[in-house]
Write an enzyme that holds these catalytic residues in place. Structure first.
Site, PDB file in Angstrom:
ATOM      1  NE  ARG A  54      -3.215   2.557   2.625  1.00  0.00           N
ATOM      2  CZ  ARG A  54      -3.196   3.711   3.616  1.00  0.00           C
ATOM      3  NH1 ARG A  54      -2.755   3.030   4.831  1.00  0.00           N
ATOM      4  NH2 ARG A  54      -3.712   4.584   3.268  1.00  0.00           N
ATOM      5  CG  HIS A  95      -1.781   9.115   3.231  1.00  0.00           C
ATOM      6  ND1 HIS A  95      -1.811   7.601   3.829  1.00  0.00           N
ATOM      7  CD2 HIS A  95      -1.288   9.626   4.800  1.00  0.00           C
ATOM      8  CE1 HIS A  95      -1.210   6.990   4.900  1.00  0.00           C
ATOM      9  NE2 HIS A  95      -0.974   8.705   5.444  1.00  0.00           N
ATOM     10  CD  GLU A 131      -4.908   7.815  10.045  1.00  0.00           C
ATOM     11  OE1 GLU A 131      -4.526   8.326  10.009  1.00  0.00           O
ATOM     12  OE2 GLU A 131      -4.594   6.260   9.820  1.00  0.00           O
ATOM     13  CG  ASN A 190      -5.271   3.290   8.774  1.00  0.00           C
ATOM     14  OD1 ASN A 190      -5.395   2.276   7.893  1.00  0.00           O
ATOM     15  ND2 ASN A 190      -4.627   4.723   7.752  1.00  0.00           N
ATOM     16  CE1 TYR A 246      -0.042   2.534  13.345  1.00  0.00           C
ATOM     17  CE2 TYR A 246      -2.179   3.441  12.562  1.00  0.00           C
ATOM     18  CZ  TYR A 246      -0.923   3.591  12.295  1.00  0.00           C
ATOM     19  OH  TYR A 246      -0.543   3.130  11.004  1.00  0.00           O
ATOM     20  CD  GLU A 303      -1.329   4.151   8.351  1.00  0.00           C
ATOM     21  OE1 GLU A 303      -1.735   4.057   9.593  1.00  0.00           O
ATOM     22  OE2 GLU A 303      -2.007   5.312   7.122  1.00  0.00           O
TER      23      GLU A 303
END
Ligand code: FCB
Length: 447
Positions: free
Chosen positions: A78, A122, A167, A293, A295, A355
């Site tokens: 990606r 992005h 995002e 994504n 985290y 991600e």
């Protein structure tokens, strides 16, 4: 408890990067300026005055980087396409040298047996569009669709699946509400038209891609939200934060409506940005896959200072923390995936983790924390799959150390160490670990 080897046959193993974080060559071959070039020049905006001017010099070293990807045995890579490289002013003339770069990149990936998964936006908006209001200007959504058509016409014969936006939550909140990212505006909730226009841009671009027979995903930064205590006040604050971080960016796309924004004090039409028919434009094209994504989870309490924000974000002190200070809670990934299935039901398309990763402090610590992070998160992912969530792939953030936005080069997320003075790449222990994991997963399923 299922482990990472129980992930399904055909599960796609990948790694992720983004253009401004790795390419460099910002003034080369006709690339136009982006908001990040401008933001990095602002004194104090980026730690240590760093910028992506050279970054990992991937623009020139992509061949070496693809060799390293091949060594990992990746199924997919990606990356993002830099809009200002392809359409330098954001609208109008196309830069043939820009499209030629992505042509070479895609061909080299295919040659290496790696499926390209490009993201169209992005965060590196062409400065020309920012000068006209950036994502606060509705017109940017239409220019985004034009740019999507240019790129899809050039690469769509070899690239079947695309991510429109990365995002939009982070871009809206850090870029327009708080000003810690480019373009550095500090509008608080009045930034939300930028969210709506990004989602509109997603919908328009999705139609462009679908018209060409291509698949469309959107990558959202999603966080499981937990109230700090069982008190009704904390629960209310947690619900408000969940609306802002997660639902605002996912409900319109999957359900065709905005969540109730009243707890945030935001009007239903998002300060006049939402026009009749917009939600159809966003929802009707449908989504072939949701990029997640992940985290960390977010712990939320009722606000200590009433009147400012309807929530306070608090630490999760019982969890270990990454070099960035983010809590490490792998089981929250299982919770997040089950929650998505419960909330969206049949409206949830197959999920891809686009991600997930962590920054590790160097040189004082070895790479074990990164390996532990990946292993525990892949186990958490396998648990969600065992409970019935359709997850198709995992793209680790990141292939190599890179320009970590406002943190400059100070957060090292790579499976590959980069010496930014020499551009020397050195695979870390996590690189070998991931390579062996991928090989073992494939061998197991080949039997
Ligand atoms: C995500 C961004 C990505 C990278 C990681 C650490 O929010 O999409 O570019 O900075 O965080």
């Amino acid at each position: 408890m299922p482990d990472r080897f129980d992930l399904p046959v055909g599960f796609r193993w990948g790694a992720a990067t983004a253009a401004y974080q790795i390419e460099g060559a910002v003034e080369e071959d006709g690339r136009g300026p982006s908001v990040w070039d401008t933001f990095c020049e602002r004194p104090g905006a980026v730690r240590d005055g760093h910028s992506g001017t050279v970054a990992c010099d991937h623009y020139h070293r992509y061949g070496e980087d693809i060799e390293l990807m091949k060594g990992l045995g990746l199924d997919g890579y990606r990356f993002s396409v830099a809009w200002p490289r392809v359409v330098p002013a954001g609208a109008g003339a196309v830069n043939p040298a820009g499209t030629a770069f992505y042509d070479r990149l895609v061909d080299a990936l295919l040659e290496a047996g790696i499926a390209p998964l490009p993201t169209l936006f992005h965060w590196d908006l062409p400065q020309g569009l920012e000068d006209a209001g950036g994502w606060l200007n509705r017109d940017t959504a239409y220019r985004f669709a034009d740019y999507a058509a240019v790129v899809a016409d050039r690469l769509g014969d070899r690239v079947p699946a695309w991510i429109t936006l990365n995002e939009p939550f982070v871009h809206t909140v850090f870029g327009y509400a708080l000003g810690t990212h480019a373009p550095g505006r500090t509008m608080m909730f009045e930034a939300l038209p930028a969210a709506h226009h990004q989602l509109l841009g997603h919908g328009l671009a999705a139609t462009v891609l679908h018209d060409r027979g291509l698949e469309v995903m959107l990558s959202n930064n999603l966080t499981p939200v937990e109230p700090a205590t069982p008190s009704p006040a904390d629960a209310e604050a947690a619900a408000a934060y969940d609306t802002l971080h997660n639902r605002l960016f996912t409900d319109p796309v999957l359900l065709g409506r905005y969540p109730d924004l009243s707890a945030l004090g935001v009007p239903e039409d998002i300060y006049g940005a939402v026009r009749p028919g917009d939600l159809d434009l966003i929802h009707a094209p449908g989504l072939d896959g949701l990029g997640v994504n992940y985290y960390n989870p977010t712990r939320v309490a009722a606000p200590t200072t009433p009147g400012l924000l309807p929530f306070d974000l608090v630490d999760i002190p019982d969890a270990p923390h990454t070099a960035f200070g983010w809590p490490v809670v792998p089981e929250a990934l299982t919770r997040l995936l089950l929650h998505l299935r419960d909330v969206y039901g049949p409206a949830l398309p197959p999920v891809t983790i686009t991600e997930n990763g962590c920054s590790v402090t160097e040189p004082t610590t070895p790479d074990q924390p990164r390996i532990d992070f990946m292993a525990s998160h892949l186990d958490a992912l396998a648990q969600a799959v065992a409970e019935g969530v359709d997850v198709r792939g995992y793209y680790t953030w990141s292939l190599l150390d890179n320009f970590e936005w406002a943190q400059g080069f100070n957060q090292r997320f790579g499976l590959i160490h980069v010496d930014f003075a020499t551009q020397r790449r050195t695979p870390r222990a996590s690189y070998a670990w991931y390579r062996d994991l991928i090989a073992a997963h494939k061998a197991r399923h080949a039997k």
